[in-house]
Design an enzyme around this catalytic site. Structure first.
Site, PDB file in Angstrom:
ATOM      1  N   LYS A  13      -6.415  62.188   7.656  1.00  0.00           N
ATOM      2  CA  LYS A  13      -6.860  61.778   9.007  1.00  0.00           C
ATOM      3  C   LYS A  13      -5.985  60.648   9.542  1.00  0.00           C
ATOM      4  CE  LYS A  13     -10.477  58.792   9.524  1.00  0.00           C
ATOM      5  NZ  LYS A  13     -10.117  57.665  10.402  1.00  0.00           N
ATOM      6  N   ASN A  14      -5.760  59.632   8.715  1.00  0.00           N
ATOM      7  CA  ASN A  14      -5.074  58.438   9.217  1.00  0.00           C
ATOM      8  C   ASN A  14      -3.573  58.638   9.425  1.00  0.00           C
ATOM      9  OD1 ASN A  14      -7.478  57.147   9.337  1.00  0.00           O
ATOM     10  ND2 ASN A  14      -7.110  55.742   7.627  1.00  0.00           N
ATOM     11  N   ARG A  27     -12.531  43.527  14.290  1.00  0.00           N
ATOM     12  CA  ARG A  27     -11.421  44.457  14.492  1.00  0.00           C
ATOM     13  C   ARG A  27     -10.718  44.335  15.844  1.00  0.00           C
ATOM     14  NH1 ARG A  27     -12.728  50.276  11.971  1.00  0.00           N
ATOM     15  NH2 ARG A  27     -10.536  50.173  11.437  1.00  0.00           N
ATOM     16  N   VAL A  62     -10.231  42.857   3.342  1.00  0.00           N
ATOM     17  CA  VAL A  62      -9.537  43.360   4.534  1.00  0.00           C
ATOM     18  C   VAL A  62     -10.417  43.243   5.778  1.00  0.00           C
ATOM     19  CG1 VAL A  62      -8.399  45.358   5.585  1.00  0.00           C
ATOM     20  CG2 VAL A  62      -8.116  44.909   3.145  1.00  0.00           C
ATOM     21  N   CYS A  92     -15.613  52.159  14.200  1.00  0.00           N
ATOM     22  CA  CYS A  92     -16.551  51.735  13.158  1.00  0.00           C
ATOM     23  C   CYS A  92     -16.953  50.281  13.374  1.00  0.00           C
ATOM     24  CB  CYS A  92     -15.891  51.845  11.798  1.00  0.00           C
ATOM     25  SG  CYS A  92     -15.776  53.513  11.178  1.00  0.00           S
ATOM     26  N   ARG A 111     -11.548  53.980  17.387  1.00  0.00           N
ATOM     27  CA  ARG A 111     -10.643  52.864  17.566  1.00  0.00           C
ATOM     28  C   ARG A 111      -9.168  53.278  17.582  1.00  0.00           C
ATOM     29  NH1 ARG A 111      -9.851  47.469  16.341  1.00  0.00           N
ATOM     30  NH2 ARG A 111      -7.981  47.260  15.095  1.00  0.00           N
ATOM     31  N   ASP A 164     -10.826  51.435   2.294  1.00  0.00           N
ATOM     32  CA  ASP A 164     -11.522  52.688   2.606  1.00  0.00           C
ATOM     33  C   ASP A 164     -12.137  53.352   1.365  1.00  0.00           C
ATOM     34  OD1 ASP A 164     -11.005  52.373   5.259  1.00  0.00           O
ATOM     35  OD2 ASP A 164      -9.447  53.911   5.392  1.00  0.00           O
ATOM     36  N   ARG A 195     -16.470  62.407  11.138  1.00  0.00           N
ATOM     37  CA  ARG A 195     -15.248  61.828  11.691  1.00  0.00           C
ATOM     38  C   ARG A 195     -14.118  61.873  10.670  1.00  0.00           C
ATOM     39  NH1 ARG A 195     -15.844  56.032  13.073  1.00  0.00           N
ATOM     40  NH2 ARG A 195     -13.636  56.407  13.311  1.00  0.00           N
TER      41      ARG A 195
HETATM   42  C1  UD1 Z   1      -6.563  51.383   9.529  1.00  0.00           C
HETATM   43  C2  UD1 Z   1      -7.256  52.643   9.112  1.00  0.00           C
HETATM   44  C3  UD1 Z   1      -8.595  52.329   8.463  1.00  0.00           C
HETATM   45  C4  UD1 Z   1      -8.419  51.318   7.328  1.00  0.00           C
HETATM   46  C5  UD1 Z   1      -7.616  50.116   7.787  1.00  0.00           C
HETATM   47  C6  UD1 Z   1      -7.255  49.178   6.631  1.00  0.00           C
HETATM   48  C7  UD1 Z   1      -6.428  54.245  10.723  1.00  0.00           C
HETATM   49  C8  UD1 Z   1      -6.704  55.119  11.898  1.00  0.00           C
HETATM   50  N1  UD1 Z   1      -7.430  53.480  10.272  1.00  0.00           N
HETATM   51  O1  UD1 Z   1      -7.404  50.760  10.500  1.00  0.00           O
HETATM   52  O2  UD1 Z   1      -9.140  53.551   7.955  1.00  0.00           O
HETATM   53  O3  UD1 Z   1      -9.699  50.887   6.893  1.00  0.00           O
HETATM   54  O4  UD1 Z   1      -6.384  50.527   8.399  1.00  0.00           O
HETATM   55  O5  UD1 Z   1      -6.568  49.872   5.655  1.00  0.00           O
HETATM   56  O6  UD1 Z   1      -5.331  54.255  10.178  1.00  0.00           O
HETATM   57  N2  UD1 Z   1      -6.509  42.814  12.790  1.00  0.00           N
HETATM   58  C9  UD1 Z   1      -6.412  41.762  13.674  1.00  0.00           C
HETATM   59  N3  UD1 Z   1      -5.714  41.956  14.845  1.00  0.00           N
HETATM   60  C10 UD1 Z   1      -5.124  43.129  15.157  1.00  0.00           C
HETATM   61  C11 UD1 Z   1      -5.207  44.199  14.245  1.00  0.00           C
HETATM   62  C12 UD1 Z   1      -5.914  44.003  13.061  1.00  0.00           C
HETATM   63  O7  UD1 Z   1      -6.943  40.692  13.430  1.00  0.00           O
HETATM   64  O8  UD1 Z   1      -4.515  43.238  16.239  1.00  0.00           O
HETATM   65  C13 UD1 Z   1      -7.242  42.635  11.505  1.00  0.00           C
HETATM   66  C14 UD1 Z   1      -8.481  43.522  11.403  1.00  0.00           C
HETATM   67  O9  UD1 Z   1      -9.601  42.925  12.010  1.00  0.00           O
HETATM   68  C15 UD1 Z   1      -8.632  43.633   9.899  1.00  0.00           C
HETATM   69  C16 UD1 Z   1      -7.189  43.649   9.399  1.00  0.00           C
HETATM   70  O10 UD1 Z   1      -6.417  43.093  10.455  1.00  0.00           O
HETATM   71  O11 UD1 Z   1      -9.304  42.545   9.370  1.00  0.00           O
HETATM   72  C17 UD1 Z   1      -6.641  44.999   9.051  1.00  0.00           C
HETATM   73  O12 UD1 Z   1      -6.918  45.919  10.081  1.00  0.00           O
HETATM   74  P1  UD1 Z   1      -5.954  47.134  10.445  1.00  0.00           P
HETATM   75  O13 UD1 Z   1      -4.997  47.397   9.341  1.00  0.00           O
HETATM   76  O14 UD1 Z   1      -5.411  46.925  11.798  1.00  0.00           O
HETATM   77  O15 UD1 Z   1      -6.976  48.341  10.515  1.00  0.00           O
HETATM   78  P2  UD1 Z   1      -6.823  49.608  11.424  1.00  0.00           P
HETATM   79  O16 UD1 Z   1      -5.381  49.860  11.683  1.00  0.00           O
HETATM   80  O17 UD1 Z   1      -7.754  49.517  12.573  1.00  0.00           O
END
Ligand code: UD1
Length: 419
Positions: free
Chosen positions: A22-23, A122, A328, A117, A93, A306, A398
């Site tokens: 999916k990701n 996030r 995380v 989620c 998201r 995850d 999902r």
């Molecule tokens: C992706 C995955 C999700 C997984 C996560 C961590 C997809 C579609 N989803 O989510 O399944 O759980 O990686 O492996 O690939 N953060 C900030 N600012 C930002 C972006 C992120 O503070 O602009 C923080 C988030 O709140 C979190 C951390 O960084 O604490 C990591 O998040 P991130 O890697 O961005 O998660 P996703 O990409 O949303």
């Protein structure tokens, strides 16, 4: 709303095929916006989030064709709108992934601020900061990110935190920016590498994907390609945990065990015998009860967040005490309250869950709260005494393709009931 009913007890036993990731599929679908010709994607998993992304692209005017094997062809040449509405973005998201491609290719994008989620706040500040450093004009207005740019310029981007979709968005934006972009402290997840490989197939110039420094030289245009999505390591890990918890034996095919080292090592600690080939993994528990394991989640190649909820479920029925620290995301222990209702002995201290295994969980009506949390409830149901009902399973749809079918094929007693 559908629910799953699970009669706990049977040891899982059998073989199943793992779906595409999916990701990886989500960013690759977003990347089709960059190509000046049709992109064909195979091994696309049949999931809600994928349907949502396809709907999003369709609403923008892209032409999508899907065959019965879920080969998806996307042609962006018919694009009419550069807009991602809240009603779609709020459910997922990852819709934010259209921002970088739209902006770099068409110079404009209006994208609703994402929901998805409910696991912590996030934010998307790092996506926006990176695009601003590349010359985008960004405003947030009425819940929408409104972005414009003449042509993005390459930039040296130092990411404050490792973000997966942030890295992907900026990497896509950089493919057609003027000059060279360097993303430092980049996410190293296999799905980032898969996206990079697809972009390279489209003509992008990218070095270092899979390391913490990715270097992208912008090109004038990208073309159509054919790309096969890599297997889903989280789905693989989830079925392996299911087999471990039930004392069973499974063989998972069409997967890539080399992407799961941290997870396999914890399953080994739990007492599983694991054998792997390039495209398969086999796990044998010989009817034993698993041992509790301790885990600290971190970005790849560390232990994936995850898989945290599934291992929390495993510890609930394991021998001994396991300590799981979630580093995380904040607030990613919503499954714990539900597991406690089944008799699990879990204590939460800040971002740590301390679990002492009990001999048996008891069934209860359960409410899924997010994607991986709902998987952990299904796993708990597989080993609970009696019949467990999991409600709000749209979360599970999902991210898990036909979970009840795959688990049934492994001998679980599980059925979906419309409700
Ligand atoms: C992706 C995955 C999700 C997984 C996560 C961590 C997809 C579609 N989803 O989510 O399944 O759980 O990686 O492996 O690939 N953060 C900030 N600012 C930002 C972006 C992120 O503070 O602009 C923080 C988030 O709140 C979190 C951390 O960084 O604490 C990591 O998040 P991130 O890697 O961005 O998660 P996703 O990409 O949303």
């Amino acid at each position: 709303m559908d629910k799953l009913i699970i009669n706990g007890g049977p040891r899982l036993n059998g073989e199943i095929r793992i779906s595409g990731a999916k990701n990886a599929a989500l960013p690759i679908l977003a990347a089709t916006l960059l190509a000046d010709g049709p992109v064909t994607i195979s091994n696309v998993p049949h999931l809600h989030d994928i349907t949502t992304t396809m709907e999003l692209l369709g609403r923008m005017g892209l032409e999508l064709t899907i065959d019965e094997k879920m080969n998806v062809q996307v042609d962006s040449r018919t694009i009419r709108e550069f807009f991602a509405p809240y009603e779609l973005v709020r459910t997922m998201r990852a819709s934010i992934l259209v921002l970088g491609p739209l902006l770099t290719r068409f110079g404009r994008a209006d994208v609703a601020l994402p929901g998805g989620c409910a696991i912590g706040s996030r934010p998307v500040n790092l996506h926006l900061q990176g695009l601003a450093a590349m010359g985008a004009e960004l405003t947030v207005d009425g819940g929408y990110i409104r972005a414009t740019a003449k042509r993005l310029k390459g930039a040296d981007l130092m990411m404050d935190l490792v973000t997966v979709t942030g890295t992907e968005n900026l990497m896509m934006a950089a493919t057609m920016a003027k000059g060279v972009t360097v993303i430092r402290n980049a996410a190293r997840e296999p799905e980032v590498v898969d996206l990079a490989n697809c972009l390279i197939g489209m003509g992008a110039i990218i070095d270092g994907a899979g390391t913490d420094t990715i270097r992208i030289s912008g090109v004038e245009s990208l073309s159509g390609t054919h790309y096969e999505i890599l297997p889903d390591r989280i789905e693989t890990g989830t079925y392996l945990v299911a087999a471990t918890m039930t004392g069973g034996h499974v063989k998972l095919k069409s997967t890539k065990p080399e992407l799961l080292e941290a997870v396999l090592s914890k399953l080994h600690d739990a007492g599983a015998e694991i054998t792997t080939g390039d495209t398969w993994v086999e796990l044998e528990m010989n009817g034993k009860r698993p041992r509790a394991v301790s885990i600290h989640t971190s970005p790849y190649p560390g232990f994936p967040t995850d898989m945290q909820a599934q291992f929390t479920a495993l510890n609930c029925v394991a021998e001994g005490t396991g300590v799981i620290t979630e580093s995380v995301f904040e607030n990613r222990f919503m499954h714990v309250l539900e597991l406690q209702r089944m008799g699990a002995q879990i204590q939460i201290e800040g971002n740590t869950a301390i679990t002492t295994g009990v001999a048996k969980l008891k069934s209860a009506p359960l409410m899924a709260t997010d994607l991986r949390a709902s998987a952990s409830l299904v796993l708990a149901g597989l080993v609970a005494e009696g019949s467990t009902e999991v409600h709000r399973i749209y979360h599970i749809d999902r991210g898990y393709e036909t979970i009840e079918e795959k688990l049934s094929n492994l001998g679980a007693q599980i059925r979906r009931v419309p409700g």
